[in-house]
Scaffold this active site. Structure first.
Site, PDB file in Angstrom:
ATOM      1  N   ASP A 100       0.840  -1.199   0.000  1.00 25.58           N
ATOM      2  CA  ASP A 100       0.000   0.000   0.000  1.00 25.58           C
ATOM      3  C   ASP A 100       0.875   1.248   0.000  1.00 25.58           C
ATOM      4  O   ASP A 100       0.660   2.178  -0.770  1.00 25.58           O
ATOM      5  CB  ASP A 100      -0.959  -0.007   1.200  1.00 25.58           C
ATOM      6  N   ASP A 103       7.530   3.643   3.280  1.00 25.00           N
ATOM      7  CA  ASP A 103       8.058   4.815   3.986  1.00 25.00           C
ATOM      8  C   ASP A 103       9.564   4.606   4.193  1.00 25.00           C
ATOM      9  O   ASP A 103      10.364   4.893   3.310  1.00 25.00           O
ATOM     10  CB  ASP A 103       7.286   4.974   5.300  1.00 25.00           C
ATOM     11  N   LYS A 131       6.714   7.176  -0.151  1.00 22.18           N
ATOM     12  CA  LYS A 131       7.162   8.381   0.552  1.00 22.18           C
ATOM     13  C   LYS A 131       8.693   8.356   0.540  1.00 22.18           C
ATOM     14  O   LYS A 131       9.312   7.967   1.532  1.00 22.18           O
ATOM     15  CB  LYS A 131       6.628   8.390   1.984  1.00 22.18           C
ATOM     16  N   PHE A 153       1.394  11.546   7.239  1.00 20.47           N
ATOM     17  CA  PHE A 153       0.701  10.307   7.566  1.00 20.47           C
ATOM     18  C   PHE A 153      -0.667  10.291   6.888  1.00 20.47           C
ATOM     19  O   PHE A 153      -1.483  11.160   7.113  1.00 20.47           O
ATOM     20  CB  PHE A 153       0.548  10.152   9.077  1.00 20.47           C
TER      21      PHE A 153
HETATM   22  P1  5GP Z   1       8.072   1.066   6.070  1.00 21.01           P
HETATM   23  O1  5GP Z   1       8.630  -0.207   6.623  1.00 21.01           O
HETATM   24  O2  5GP Z   1       8.341   1.278   4.616  1.00 21.01           O
HETATM   25  O3  5GP Z   1       8.503   2.258   6.891  1.00 21.01           O
HETATM   26  O4  5GP Z   1       6.532   1.033   6.292  1.00 21.01           O
HETATM   27  C1  5GP Z   1       5.658   0.286   5.549  1.00 21.01           C
HETATM   28  C2  5GP Z   1       4.346   0.119   6.292  1.00 21.01           C
HETATM   29  O5  5GP Z   1       4.152   1.170   7.245  1.00 21.01           O
HETATM   30  C3  5GP Z   1       3.160   0.233   5.359  1.00 21.01           C
HETATM   31  O6  5GP Z   1       2.805  -1.019   4.828  1.00 21.01           O
HETATM   32  C4  5GP Z   1       2.108   0.810   6.268  1.00 21.01           C
HETATM   33  O7  5GP Z   1       1.474  -0.214   6.968  1.00 21.01           O
HETATM   34  C5  5GP Z   1       2.861   1.665   7.253  1.00 21.01           C
HETATM   35  N1  5GP Z   1       2.887   3.102   6.876  1.00 21.01           N
HETATM   36  C6  5GP Z   1       3.931   3.849   6.447  1.00 21.01           C
HETATM   37  N2  5GP Z   1       3.561   5.119   6.202  1.00 21.01           N
HETATM   38  C7  5GP Z   1       2.240   5.177   6.474  1.00 21.01           C
HETATM   39  C8  5GP Z   1       1.250   6.227   6.377  1.00 21.01           C
HETATM   40  O8  5GP Z   1       1.491   7.385   5.993  1.00 21.01           O
HETATM   41  N3  5GP Z   1      -0.009   5.879   6.733  1.00 21.01           N
HETATM   42  C9  5GP Z   1      -0.347   4.634   7.156  1.00 21.01           C
HETATM   43  N4  5GP Z   1      -1.616   4.433   7.464  1.00 21.01           N
HETATM   44  N5  5GP Z   1       0.540   3.629   7.238  1.00 21.01           N
HETATM   45  C10 5GP Z   1       1.818   3.902   6.903  1.00 21.01           C
END
Ligand code: 5GP
Length: 181
Positions: A100, A103, A131, A153
């Site tokens: 989805d 980040d 992001k 977020f």
């Molecule tokens: P990463 O490991 O890339 O930091 O994070 C991935 C996961 O973090 C995504 O699958 C999601 O569940 C959550 N996440 C990261 N940024 C956001 C955001 O802006 N909103 C939401 N709802 N979840 C996020």
């Protein structure tokens, strides 16, 4: 459509998401022509995206789901563990992880490390939202990206805040007052 009272503004509309899924589905169909990729959705957030995307893929394909945990509240904990593994044998298969949002990239970086040990033939990533400013790893470079957004977020279309808002048909920015309560 009425805006949810906890949402400050819509960032990506339902119609835009639909058109983007169509465009990405077309690209995937061309790129995987003659192959049978396995789309692996990361639960739970990727469910609406995967459901919309796969309707626009015309080559043969399979699906599976992986559940990993990494987030509590609005900040990454940097720890990933597999809560529910896929059931498909991925040896010598073409894998496309469906996310989805990306980040920091920590979640996928860990997942991809694990899947390299499973001797897949190829491994790519598609994410509806990226992001890039948040990235802390250099080995996560999605081949397919729906939208690049700033480091805010967001919720909706599968994305949650404490399990809420996944059902919104658009992606929006949550009001600060909701998580600063
Ligand atoms: P990463 O490991 O890339 O930091 O994070 C991935 C996961 O973090 C995504 O699958 C999601 O569940 C959550 N996440 C990261 N940024 C956001 C955001 O802006 N909103 C939401 N709802 N979840 C996020």
């Amino acid at each position: 459509m009425q805006l949810h009272p906890d949402v400050e503004k819509v960032l990506i509309s339902e119609e835009d998401i639909f058109n983007k899924c169509k465009e990405l589905g077309k690209r995937i169909s061309t790129d995987y022509e003659g192959k049978t990729p396995i789309l692996i959705g990361l639960l739970k957030g990727a469910v609406p995206f995967m459901a919309e995307l796969m309707k626009h893929i015309t080559c043969s394909m399979e699906i599976d789901f992986l559940d990993v945990s990494s987030y509590v509240g609005t900040r990454s904990t940097g720890k990933v563990n597999i809560r529910r593994d896929i059931v498909t044998d991925v040896k010598n298969r073409d894998i496309l992880f469906v996310e989805d949002i990306i980040d920091t990239g920590l979640t996928l970086s860990e997942v991809m490390k694990e899947f390299r040990n499973r001797h897949v033939r190829s491994m790519e990533v598609i994410t509806l939202v990226d992001k890039p400013e948040g990235r802390t790893v250099d080995d996560v470079n999605p081949k397919y990206i729906g939208y690049n957004i700033p480091n805010k977020f967001v919720v909706g279309f599968g994305l949650d805040y404490n399990e809420m808002y996944r059902n919104l048909p658009y992606i929006g920015i949550l009001k600060k007052s909701v998580y600063e309560k």
